[in-house]
Design a protein around this motif. Structure first.
Motif, PDB file in Angstrom:
ATOM      1  N   SER A 115       0.852  -1.188   0.000  1.00  0.00           N
ATOM      2  CA  SER A 115       0.000   0.000   0.000  1.00  0.00           C
ATOM      3  C   SER A 115       0.886   1.236   0.000  1.00  0.00           C
ATOM      4  O   SER A 115       2.029   1.212   0.488  1.00  0.00           O
ATOM      5  CB  SER A 115      -0.912   0.014   1.220  1.00  0.00           C
ATOM      6  OG  SER A 115      -1.749  -1.122   1.237  1.00  0.00           O
ATOM      7  N   GLY A 116       0.361   2.327  -0.529  1.00  0.00           N
ATOM      8  CA  GLY A 116       1.111   3.573  -0.557  1.00  0.00           C
ATOM      9  C   GLY A 116       0.247   4.737  -0.970  1.00  0.00           C
ATOM     10  O   GLY A 116      -0.848   4.555  -1.528  1.00  0.00           O
ATOM     11  N   PRO A 117       0.730   5.955  -0.721  1.00  0.00           N
ATOM     12  CA  PRO A 117      -0.052   7.142  -1.064  1.00  0.00           C
ATOM     13  C   PRO A 117      -0.104   7.412  -2.560  1.00  0.00           C
ATOM     14  O   PRO A 117      -0.937   8.187  -3.015  1.00  0.00           O
ATOM     15  CB  PRO A 117       0.684   8.264  -0.324  1.00  0.00           C
ATOM     16  CG  PRO A 117       2.099   7.778  -0.237  1.00  0.00           C
ATOM     17  CD  PRO A 117       2.000   6.297  -0.053  1.00  0.00           C
ATOM     18  N   SER A 118       0.815   6.798  -3.325  1.00  0.00           N
ATOM     19  CA  SER A 118       0.858   7.022  -4.771  1.00  0.00           C
ATOM     20  C   SER A 118       1.416   5.787  -5.458  1.00  0.00           C
ATOM     21  O   SER A 118       2.010   4.901  -4.827  1.00  0.00           O
ATOM     22  CB  SER A 118       1.734   8.236  -5.096  1.00  0.00           C
ATOM     23  OG  SER A 118       3.087   7.959  -4.789  1.00  0.00           O
ATOM     24  N   LEU A 119       1.239   5.757  -6.763  1.00  0.00           N
ATOM     25  CA  LEU A 119       1.761   4.633  -7.535  1.00  0.00           C
ATOM     26  C   LEU A 119       3.290   4.608  -7.522  1.00  0.00           C
ATOM     27  O   LEU A 119       3.898   3.545  -7.535  1.00  0.00           O
ATOM     28  CB  LEU A 119       1.251   4.707  -8.978  1.00  0.00           C
ATOM     29  CG  LEU A 119      -0.258   4.471  -9.170  1.00  0.00           C
ATOM     30  CD1 LEU A 119      -0.641   4.656 -10.637  1.00  0.00           C
ATOM     31  CD2 LEU A 119      -0.655   3.081  -8.694  1.00  0.00           C
ATOM     32  N   ARG A 120       3.907   5.770  -7.487  1.00  0.00           N
ATOM     33  CA  ARG A 120       5.366   5.827  -7.412  1.00  0.00           C
ATOM     34  C   ARG A 120       5.865   5.227  -6.101  1.00  0.00           C
ATOM     35  O   ARG A 120       6.873   4.507  -6.071  1.00  0.00           O
ATOM     36  CB  ARG A 120       5.841   7.270  -7.551  1.00  0.00           C
ATOM     37  CG  ARG A 120       5.668   7.847  -8.944  1.00  0.00           C
ATOM     38  CD  ARG A 120       6.323   9.203  -9.044  1.00  0.00           C
ATOM     39  NE  ARG A 120       6.104   9.812 -10.335  1.00  0.00           N
ATOM     40  CZ  ARG A 120       6.819   9.569 -11.422  1.00  0.00           C
ATOM     41  NH1 ARG A 120       7.810   8.691 -11.359  1.00  0.00           N
ATOM     42  NH2 ARG A 120       6.563  10.181 -12.554  1.00  0.00           N
TER      43      ARG A 120
END
Length: 359
Positions: A115-120
């Motif tokens: 999981s993360g705040p953005s695709l990067r």
């Protein structure tokens, strides 16, 4: 006035506590990237670009190791897109089992969810997984879904070894030690394991327990389906026009029996390593094992218009064997080319001698 001051003090305290919690839990980057995306401060990074970069990163190490590159599996990706939105990820082993159940062509599967705040940020999180992948892996698929509230995203990456279709060509090339096949009787998909030293292989369905195909290699190491060894060859021979069909049957059977010396299968360890012969090769060599003489006999009978077939099975407790069954005048004859000389006075009716032969 005092009540307003109290309310503002409580709000300020909650805000300060929240800020401290964010700093301590290292979520500053999460909010920073989220604010930048929503305010247009970050460049657009599409899921397509994310997938391209992910495949490139996964394949970078494989290039240096001279391994085959991972390929995107459209079928696996479509299945993940359908099921990932409702899929629970608390047990990764259960997810792997579910993928293999839905995609039986996959021999090995490795799953990673981040999981993360953005695709990067998600792309960077897959770094450790990239270094752990097995060299046998061949394909991959990755899907992304928003998490609760839409403040972050979650990605599921599946990397697996997708098996080649079982066929004689792939077996000859020795591409793998396991292949994918489907039973011709019940359509059950399953994995076929191949022993490279073994020159013949029967495909038995694990569900209906029926053998639905047999492959074998010739003297050049080229695998074929068993029926392809029946080439329609018959040695030059002249038969009397007034000869009965039964007499012609026994004449051909006797000729094969007398001119084909029986030799046992070569064995290496516990694995039979014999190659199969065509009728022409058996006649030229003047010898062969049970399937070689049975193919020779059946080929000759077929060219003479007999309704004949080669049967593979077991003979009593002696293991694998091959023989010929001929149907003539509503009677079935079981022809054995490796035992005693045929006796026309004692025709081998399948109903009488067949109990020892198990197809």
């Amino acid at each position: 006035m005092l009540s307003r001051l109290l309310v503002w003090s409580i709000l300020a305290g909650v805000t300060l506590a929240g800020a401290l919690l964010v700093v301590r839990s290292d979520h500053v980057s999460f909010w920073r990237q989220w604010i930048r995306q929503w305010t247009g401060g970050a460049e657009t990074y599409s899921e397509i670009r994310f997938q391209v970069d992910l495949v490139d990163r996964l394949n970078y190490g494989r290039i240096s190791a001279r391994l085959p590159l991972l390929k995107l599996d459209e079928g696996l990706e479509n299945w993940l897109e359908e099921h990932f939105p409702q899929m629970a990820l608390d047990d990764i082993n259960a997810v792997s089992a579910r993928v293999q159940e839905a995609m039986p062509r996959y021999y090995r599967v490795a799953v990673c969810a981040v999981s993360g705040p953005s695709l990067r940020a998600i792309l960077d999180e897959f770094q450790d997984f990239r270094e752990q992948q097995l060299p046998e892996m061949t394909h991959l698929a990755c899907v992304v879904r928003p998490q609760t509230g839409g403040f972050s995203r979650q990605a599921l990456l599946v990397v697996g070894q997708r098996l080649q279709e079982f066929n004689p060509e792939n077996l000859t090339a020795e591409m793998e030690d396991a292949y994918f096949s489907s039973c011709l009787h019940c359509r059950h998909p399953h994995i076929v394991r191949a022993v490279k030293k073994r020159h013949s292989l029967g495909l038995e369905c694990p569900q209906c327990r029926r053998t639905y195909a047999v492959v074998a290699s010739d003297e050049n190491g080229v695998f074929r389906y068993a029926n392809e060894f029946l080439t329609g060859y018959a040695p030059p021979a002249v038969f009397s026009k007034d000869q009965s069909r039964v007499h012609e049957l026994f004449t051909i059977w006797t000729a094969v029996h007398d001119n084909c010396r029986y030799v046992k299968d070569p064995v290496e360890g516990k694995v039979s390593t014999d190659t199969w012969q065509t009728s022409l090769e058996t006649q030229r060599l003047g010898q062969g094992d049970c399937e070689d003489s049975a193919i020779y006999l059946c080929d000759w009978l077929l060219t003479r218009g007999f309704q004949a077939r080669v049967v593979l099975g077991r003979f009593g407790d002696l293991g694998g064997h091959a023989w010929v069954v001929v149907k003539l005048d509503d009677k079935e004859y079981l022809l054995e080319s490796t035992e005693g000389r045929p006796d026309p006075a004692n025709p081998p009716m399948a109903s009488r001698v067949g109990s020892r032969y198990v197809p």
